[in-house]
Design a protein around this motif. Structure first.
Motif, PDB file in Angstrom:
ATOM      1  N   PHE A  59       0.798  -1.224   0.000  1.00  0.00           N
ATOM      2  CA  PHE A  59       0.000   0.000   0.000  1.00  0.00           C
ATOM      3  C   PHE A  59       0.833   1.278   0.000  1.00  0.00           C
ATOM      4  N   GLY A  60       2.150   1.168  -0.070  1.00  0.00           N
ATOM      5  CA  GLY A  60       2.987   2.349  -0.188  1.00  0.00           C
ATOM      6  C   GLY A  60       3.144   3.156   1.083  1.00  0.00           C
ATOM      7  N   SER A  61       2.957   2.543   2.240  1.00  0.00           N
ATOM      8  CA  SER A  61       3.080   3.285   3.497  1.00  0.00           C
ATOM      9  C   SER A  61       4.506   3.214   4.026  1.00  0.00           C
ATOM     10  N   GLU A  62       4.897   4.226   4.803  1.00  0.00           N
ATOM     11  CA  GLU A  62       6.233   4.219   5.389  1.00  0.00           C
ATOM     12  C   GLU A  62       6.411   3.039   6.339  1.00  0.00           C
ATOM     13  N   ASP A  63       5.365   2.639   7.044  1.00  0.00           N
ATOM     14  CA  ASP A  63       5.469   1.479   7.937  1.00  0.00           C
ATOM     15  C   ASP A  63       5.834   0.221   7.153  1.00  0.00           C
ATOM     16  N   PRO A  83      10.307   1.315  -7.946  1.00  0.00           N
ATOM     17  CA  PRO A  83       8.893   1.191  -7.585  1.00  0.00           C
ATOM     18  C   PRO A  83       8.058   0.480  -8.636  1.00  0.00           C
ATOM     19  N   GLY A  84       6.917  -0.057  -8.157  1.00  0.00           N
ATOM     20  CA  GLY A  84       5.866  -0.571  -9.017  1.00  0.00           C
ATOM     21  C   GLY A  84       4.583   0.172  -8.729  1.00  0.00           C
ATOM     22  N   ASN A  85       3.482  -0.307  -9.279  1.00  0.00           N
ATOM     23  CA  ASN A  85       2.223   0.425  -9.133  1.00  0.00           C
ATOM     24  C   ASN A  85       1.673   0.391  -7.712  1.00  0.00           C
ATOM     25  N   HIS A  86       2.147  -0.525  -6.862  1.00  0.00           N
ATOM     26  CA  HIS A  86       1.713  -0.560  -5.462  1.00  0.00           C
ATOM     27  C   HIS A  86       2.553   0.349  -4.567  1.00  0.00           C
ATOM     28  N   ARG A  89       6.582   6.543  -4.385  1.00  0.00           N
ATOM     29  CA  ARG A  89       7.955   7.005  -4.606  1.00  0.00           C
ATOM     30  C   ARG A  89       8.464   7.802  -3.411  1.00  0.00           C
ATOM     31  N   ALA A  90       7.610   8.683  -2.886  1.00  0.00           N
ATOM     32  CA  ALA A  90       8.043   9.537  -1.770  1.00  0.00           C
ATOM     33  C   ALA A  90       8.349   8.713  -0.530  1.00  0.00           C
ATOM     34  N   ALA A  91       7.483   7.752  -0.186  1.00  0.00           N
ATOM     35  CA  ALA A  91       7.705   6.937   0.999  1.00  0.00           C
ATOM     36  C   ALA A  91       8.921   6.039   0.821  1.00  0.00           C
ATOM     37  N   LEU A  92       9.112   5.505  -0.375  1.00  0.00           N
ATOM     38  CA  LEU A  92      10.292   4.690  -0.650  1.00  0.00           C
ATOM     39  C   LEU A  92      11.558   5.505  -0.401  1.00  0.00           C
TER      40      LEU A  92
END
Length: 281
Positions: A59-63, A83-86, A89-92
């Protein structure tokens, strides 16, 4: 020129959830990644590098990225991410600030394009994800960057990394969330014959097709696989087929050879012949 081979492990579609929560109430993606790492460590020849072609988390969350980072800390070889669609970019970038290649063309939600030299190979990540969409799209405004990155070292064997494969697979529900404007990308790749492979994820299966004078190839997932059903109207489903990854073996005399590897402990290697050279029946 050195005759030493160079090994790249290609894994993809990790779909890590924070705290190890199951995907679809049944898939332990964190444990699957741990088993993948164990398999990489147990190979007779340990890879020089691992690459992950997207869908790092669910889900792209920082956790989720922090949980992923903890698992990847056990990997005893360098790893390069995209990255992929899940993914976010910012959290990564927030959780992996020491991965400087992620910031080559920007920060925050800017596309994660990068070019890096690893051993005898050049790796180029070309981010075609579209925030909020399952499918990808080749951004025409980014193609000059890709053209310049490929032109920088035309004599170095190159691996071009995408998340979405740039071809139809016959798996209808996945093709509906494929890569738009792949023809633009193919025209660029065709002008650069040093591209040995176009490496992709998204499909959770091992699939290959000729593309732009080279081979575009997807890797299997370390956990669940997209069901193999070539009916255009087939439902969106997954199967718990044997998980795996790809191993790309580069040799200066023999070029790039791609092997599909199974994850897990499948017992020892057994001899075909006895001590006297007789075939064991």
């Amino acid at each position: 020129m050195t005759q030493t081979p160079y090994l790249v492990a290609h894994i993809t579609d990790l779909h890590i959830k924070a705290g190890g929560k199951l995907s679809y109430r049944r898939v332990d993606t964190a444990d699957a990644l741990r088993r993948c790492i164990d398999t990489l460590h147990a190979l007779p020849q340990r890879p020089d590098l691992a690459i992950v072609t997207g869908d790092l988390v669910d889900f792209g969350s920082e956790d989720e990225y922090r949980f992923l980072r903890g698992i990847l800390a056990t990997l005893a070889i360098p790893v390069r991410l995209m990255p992929g669609n899940h993914d976010s970019r910012a959290a990564l970038r927030q959780v992996f600030p020491d991965h400087g290649y992620l910031f080559q063309v920007g920060d925050g939600e800017a596309a994660v394009h990068y070019r890096i030299d690893e051993g005898p190979l050049t790796l180029i990540a070309f981010d075609c994800t579209v925030p909020g969409r399952s499918g990808g799209r080749v951004d025409p405004a980014a193609l000059p960057w890709l053209e310049a990155a490929l032109a920088q070292a035309p004599d170095r064997p190159t691996l071009l990394m995408l998340h979405h494969p740039p071809f139809h697979t016959g798996i209808g529900h996945m093709d509906q969330q494929g890569l738009e404007d792949a023809g633009r990308l193919e025209a660029v790749v065709r002008r650069h014959p040093q591209v040995e492979r176009v490496l992709c994820g998204h499909l959770h299966r091992h699939i290959a097709r000729r593309f732009g004078g080279t081979v575009a190839i997807t890797a299997p997932g370390p956990a669940h696989q997209v069901a193999l059903d070539l009916d255009p109207a087939a439902p969106s489903r997954f199967r718990m087929e044997p998980p795996g990854f790809l191993l790309h073996w580069w040799h200066p005399l023999h070029g790039l050879v791609t092997h599909a590897a199974a994850i897990g402990d499948h017992g020892p290697a057994h001899p075909f012949f006895d001590a006297q050279g007789k075939l064991i029946d």
